[in-house]
Motif scaffolding. Structure first.
Motif, mmCIF file in Angstrom:
data_model
loop_
_atom_site.group_PDB
_atom_site.id
_atom_site.type_symbol
_atom_site.label_atom_id
_atom_site.label_comp_id
_atom_site.label_asym_id
_atom_site.label_seq_id
_atom_site.Cartn_x
_atom_site.Cartn_y
_atom_site.Cartn_z
ATOM 1 N N LEU A 393 -13.007 6.207 5.711
ATOM 2 C CA LEU A 393 -11.918 5.605 6.751
ATOM 3 C C LEU A 393 -10.743 4.048 6.812
ATOM 4 O O LEU A 393 -10.405 3.801 6.947
ATOM 5 C CB LEU A 393 -13.525 4.999 7.341
ATOM 6 C CG LEU A 393 -12.833 4.730 9.169
ATOM 7 C CD1 LEU A 393 -13.530 5.608 10.264
ATOM 8 C CD2 LEU A 393 -12.630 3.133 9.199
ATOM 9 N N GLN A 395 -9.502 3.653 4.357
ATOM 10 C CA GLN A 395 -8.439 3.790 3.473
ATOM 11 C C GLN A 395 -7.495 3.410 3.996
ATOM 12 O O GLN A 395 -6.410 4.499 3.261
ATOM 13 C CB GLN A 395 -8.565 4.484 2.212
ATOM 14 C CG GLN A 395 -9.927 3.681 1.495
ATOM 15 C CD GLN A 395 -10.364 4.660 0.153
ATOM 16 O OE1 GLN A 395 -10.401 5.658 0.346
ATOM 17 N NE2 GLN A 395 -10.951 3.913 -1.067
ATOM 18 N N THR A 396 -6.975 5.023 5.351
ATOM 19 C CA THR A 396 -6.526 4.832 6.102
ATOM 20 C C THR A 396 -5.772 3.971 7.373
ATOM 21 O O THR A 396 -5.943 3.091 7.136
ATOM 22 C CB THR A 396 -6.760 6.295 6.759
ATOM 23 O OG1 THR A 396 -7.485 4.327 8.618
ATOM 24 C CG2 THR A 396 -8.364 6.870 6.862
ATOM 25 N N ASP A 397 -4.426 4.662 7.095
ATOM 26 C CA ASP A 397 -3.460 3.498 7.682
ATOM 27 C C ASP A 397 -3.947 3.076 9.126
ATOM 28 O O ASP A 397 -3.795 2.150 9.393
ATOM 29 C CB ASP A 397 -2.047 4.239 7.802
ATOM 30 C CG ASP A 397 -0.924 5.031 6.960
ATOM 31 O OD1 ASP A 397 -1.414 3.762 5.415
ATOM 32 O OD2 ASP A 397 -0.324 5.993 6.193
ATOM 33 N N ARG A 398 -4.901 4.481 9.988
ATOM 34 C CA ARG A 398 -4.632 3.905 11.050
ATOM 35 C C ARG A 398 -5.808 2.393 11.220
ATOM 36 O O ARG A 398 -5.591 1.527 11.624
ATOM 37 C CB ARG A 398 -5.873 4.606 11.748
ATOM 38 C CG ARG A 398 -6.452 4.770 13.262
ATOM 39 C CD ARG A 398 -6.564 5.793 13.325
ATOM 40 N NE ARG A 398 -6.207 6.743 13.882
ATOM 41 C CZ ARG A 398 -6.084 6.950 14.697
ATOM 42 N NH1 ARG A 398 -6.331 6.575 16.090
ATOM 43 N NH2 ARG A 398 -5.240 8.215 14.880
ATOM 44 N N TYR A 399 -7.150 2.439 10.328
ATOM 45 C CA TYR A 399 -7.850 1.221 10.397
ATOM 46 C C TYR A 399 -6.761 -0.161 9.668
ATOM 47 O O TYR A 399 -7.346 -0.623 10.252
ATOM 48 C CB TYR A 399 -8.625 1.744 8.958
ATOM 49 C CG TYR A 399 -9.764 0.450 8.878
ATOM 50 C CD1 TYR A 399 -10.558 0.402 9.397
ATOM 51 C CD2 TYR A 399 -9.698 -0.348 7.876
ATOM 52 C CE1 TYR A 399 -11.272 -0.478 9.263
ATOM 53 C CE2 TYR A 399 -10.136 -0.913 7.052
ATOM 54 C CZ TYR A 399 -11.239 -2.078 8.443
ATOM 55 O OH TYR A 399 -12.162 -3.058 7.784
ATOM 56 N N PRO A 437 -10.459 11.089 14.893
ATOM 57 C CA PRO A 437 -10.236 10.692 13.397
ATOM 58 C C PRO A 437 -10.393 10.660 12.854
ATOM 59 O O PRO A 437 -10.664 11.369 11.474
ATOM 60 C CB PRO A 437 -9.322 9.099 13.438
ATOM 61 C CG PRO A 437 -9.589 9.380 15.222
ATOM 62 C CD PRO A 437 -10.385 10.008 16.673
ATOM 63 N N ILE A 441 -11.049 13.094 9.544
ATOM 64 C CA ILE A 441 -11.325 12.929 7.864
ATOM 65 C C ILE A 441 -12.113 14.222 7.019
ATOM 66 O O ILE A 441 -12.211 14.497 6.378
ATOM 67 C CB ILE A 441 -11.578 11.137 8.005
ATOM 68 C CG1 ILE A 441 -10.708 10.369 8.172
ATOM 69 C CG2 ILE A 441 -12.076 11.466 6.522
ATOM 70 C CD1 ILE A 441 -10.999 8.775 8.579
#
Length: 773
Positions: A393, A395-399, A437, A441
């Motif tokens: 989680l 490592q996501t762009d959203r985070y 989301p 994942i």
């Protein structure tokens, strides 16, 4: 009084004429507005996309700036239909004027300017429209557009001086933006009708020309009927200009507007992983150690080596144009001739979809269904799985975006646990659904990944390249970028070293458990998957065919582990972190599919390894060859050792763990090796025929994502079927020239059980297995 009025009119007229002369002279001199110089007129600033061509002449894709996906098309490549439609609709007197059509201009001024008739037609010639496309910025008002017109007239006249009518038509069609990332007629023809510009039918050409009036308004993808109506207007204009007959016009106007729409997207089409890998290689910059993190020492090593030894690596930085600037793959209109065969690439992608998507993935879903730790192994706890997912989680762009915008951990957690609409990948097509989301994942972690590569063992031409299930959703390349543990596919390197040290396939060893004392004084005893022929004397050939760990351990006890590491590196493996320990014989090290395929070429090529060759030549936009690329070869083992290995690797297929290949109806003379790592985390199969070497890996994104049973988790079940399906398709296509009757060539007097033979004379070898009966 009348005389004064007449005199005043003449003065006014003369003044206006003089004023016009002054204005146009000022424009021509560049005092008013922008006037391109002679050099710029002779060499307009076009930005042409680079084309990637397959070995069999198909366009794999293009590289371009987002708004300039233009591929150059010469006049000779244009269909007469598109030329006729354009002239009939946009400039009926194109061949007779010199840039300005006085009659059309007068008609436009009178009818549109004085009588406000919108249907009176425009006064712009094709040459004026070209000057607008080339040199006029978008106007923000009527006044600004009105002031641009005189400048375009002057430029149009100059263009007519420097170019022929055919060149002007070609420039116009190459410059026009047909929307949907289709800039220029070549890209437009493919995007909307799946063909080349020279193959456009009359009604197709009329559709594209119809878009020239207003591409957004007459977009055939969004407004089919509106675009069809405009197409019919173009057809009527072609009739009026006698390019088509009345009967043809009536017939064509009745046709529906049918598209073969292909959105030009680097994430779609054939060989997407290959194209992206090649792009990253060619645009690579000189490796400066300061640009790498401390944990990227391996990457820095590989990049530095590639910069010095691979002419394709960093090609854009290493090669310069005539003006001294570096080449750009996005704007310079290059043609890159790759080694990929579009047919074989298609078969490789189909084989992956058929086995991975149609068979293996459903079985994986079934095994993990209702498991709390899914998609991870049952050997992990829920807490461990949650910890892994939490790391994913973060490592996501959203985070990252939410964190950069100041969101708290609780706000981020809430967002990731809030259901929302999304489109997700399935092997049967994208699916609209609602999930959180965080669940998405976990959902994507369920999908098995793969890497596949196929190449010619003599010239290194990479024929097929698949880096994963679907580039749009799984962009990490597992063909040449990612590395995974290779398991038993490493054993041929061990046996090769043994052959180099005087062993033969016929040498016998007792099949019993082995224990080796390591350099640190610890005892190492590998497990074996089978007790078959326990305690018996067996040949090394049998040991490799059965992938027997005890026989491998025995050889390891007789061989220097450091020598094995050196040999593995000589086979083209770049991983510096290969440890010289006894367990190395079971393949704990990480190697890429591409490195493995390249290494195995030595077994089919008398001990000579060839590096993967991706490109044969590059042409500039004028068709001049500016770079050529030759195979890079290295002799890694003697021909005699290679022949001995060929004997044993054929045995893997005919008598051992690779025998499942024969169930697919493949009768070809071939060698190969299966590989499975601990807990079924990685499944491998390497297979080669006399003229083709291919390798496949299958596994989860993380090592703990795997089948929990050997039934589906071994290399023979995960990776081998993809290889077999691919080869069956290749053999079925006779146009490719591969034949199952082809045999490996061996010296007539070669004795795999005896001393070194004279390898100068070779012939087809029909029955090596008979030597062991």
């Amino acid at each position: 009084m009348i005389r004064k009025i007449v005199k005043g009119l003449w003065i006014f007229f003369a003044t206006m004429v003089l004023l016009c002369v002054i204005v146009f002279v000022s424009i021509a001199k560049g005092w008013i507005g922008y006037m391109p110089n002679v050099e710029e007129l002779e060499n307009p600033n076009y930005k042409f996309a680079t084309e990637l061509l397959s070995e069999d002449g198909k366009v794999l894709g293009t590289w371009s700036l987002s708004k300039e996906n233009r591929v150059y098309t010469s006049y000779g490549e244009l269909s007469p239909n598109i030329v006729n439609a354009l002239i009939a609709t946009e400039d009926a007197r194109f061949t007779s004027h010199s840039g300005i059509d006085a009659k059309a201009l007068a008609r436009a001024v009178v009818k549109r300017g004085l009588f406000f008739q919108k249907s009176a037609g425009g006064g712009s010639t094709l040459t004026q429209q070209l000057s607008k496309l080339l040199y006029s910025p978008d106007a923000n008002s009527f006044t600004q557009r009105f002031l641009q017109k005189p400048i375009e007239w002057v430029i149009a006249v100059r263009l007519e001086r420097y170019y022929t009518k055919e060149e002007i038509l070609t420039m116009y069609l190459n410059k026009f933006d047909f929307l949907n990332n289709a800039v220029g007629v070549k890209t437009a023809a493919f995007t909307y009708f799946g063909c080349e510009p020279g193959d456009l039918k009359i009604e197709e050409a009329a559709t594209l020309v119809g878009m020239c009036k207003n591409p957004s308004f007459y977009n055939p993808v969004r407004f089919n009927e509106r675009a069809r109506g405009r197409r019919n207007v173009v057809l009527d204009q072609m009739r009026k200009s006698d390019y088509i007959t009345d009967e043809e016009c009536d017939s064509l106007q009745q046709l529906p507007l049918t598209l073969k729409f292909h959105r030009v997207d680097h994430k779609e089409g054939l060989a997407t992983y290959f194209r992206e890998y090649l792009r990253s290689v060619m645009t690579a910059k000189y490796p400066d150690k300061s640009d790498y993190h401390s944990w990227q020492s391996q990457k820095y090593y590989e990049d530095s080596l590639a910069w010095e030894t691979n002419p394709l690596y960093g090609w854009c930085q290493k090669n310069k144009k005539k003006d001294g600037s570096n080449y750009s793959i996005y704007t310079d209109g290059l043609k890159i001739y790759t080694t990929i065969d579009s047919r074989m690439q298609q078969y490789a992608e189909e084989a992956v979809a058929e086995h991975l998507g149609g068979y293996l993935q459903p079985r994986f879903f079934a095994e993990k269904k209702n498991k709390k730790t899914a998609p991870y192994s049952r050997m992990l706890s829920e807490a461990q799985v949650n910890q892994i997912l939490d790391k994913a989680l973060k490592q996501t762009d959203r985070y990252r975006i939410m964190k950069d915008n100041g969101a708290s951990e609780s706000e981020i957690k809430k967002a990731f646990n809030t259901p929302e609409e999304m489109s997700v990948f399935t092997w049967k097509g994208d699916k609209d659904t609602i999930m959180t989301p965080l669940d998405s994942i976990r959902y994507y972690k369920h999908f098995l990944r793969t890497g596949f590569m196929s190449m010619d063992p003599f010239n290194g031409h990479v024929k097929a390249y698949v880096g994963g299930p679907n580039y749009s959703y799984f962009q990490y390349d597992m063909a040449m970028v990612g590395r995974r543990q290779v398991g038993s596919t490493i054993k041929p390197y061990l046996y090769t070293l043994a052959m180099e040290n005087g062993y033969s396939p016929c040498d016998e060893v007792r099949n019993v458990e082995q224990t080796i004392i390591t350099e640190t004084g610890e005892a190492w005893s590998p497990r074996n998957s089978s007790n078959k022929r326990y305690g018996e004397m067996v040949t090394l050939k049998w040991g490799l065919a059965q992938s027997n760990n005890w026989i491998s351990a025995y050889l390891m006890s007789k061989i220097n582990p450091y020598a094995l590491v050196r040999l593995i590196h000589s086979f083209g493996v770049l991983n510096k972190d290969i440890q010289p320990t006894p367990s190395l014989c079971l393949g704990p090290c990480d190697i890429s599919v591409g490195e493995m395929v390249s290494a195995y070429t030595a077994f089919a090529n008398k001990g000579i390894r060839v590096s993967p060759l991706l490109v044969t030549k590059i042409e500039d936009s004028d068709g001049n060859i500016i770079s050529t690329f030759a195979p890079q070869m290295e002799e890694v083992v003697s021909a005699t050792s290679a022949y001995k290995m060929l004997v044993m690797l054929r045995g893997v297929i005919n008598e051992g763990t690779g025998g499942r290949v024969r169930r697919y109806g493949i009768t070809a003379d071939m060698g190969g090796k299966t590989g499975t790592t601990n807990r079924n985390s990685d499944g491998w199969f390497m297979g080669f025929t006399p003229s083709l070497v291919s390798g496949c890996w299958v596994g989860g994104e993380d090592r703990d994502i795997h089948f929990d049973t050997m039934l589906n988790g071994q290399g023979a079940a995960m990776a081998l079927p993809i290889w077999a399906l691919y080869m069956n398709k290749v053999y079925a296509d006779k146009s490719l020239g591969y034949d199952q009757s082809e045999r490996f060539k061996m010296p007539e007097d070669f004795d795999p059980c005896g001393s070194d033979a004279d390898n100068s004379q070779t012939t087809s070898e029909p029955g090596l297995d008979d030597l062991f009966k």
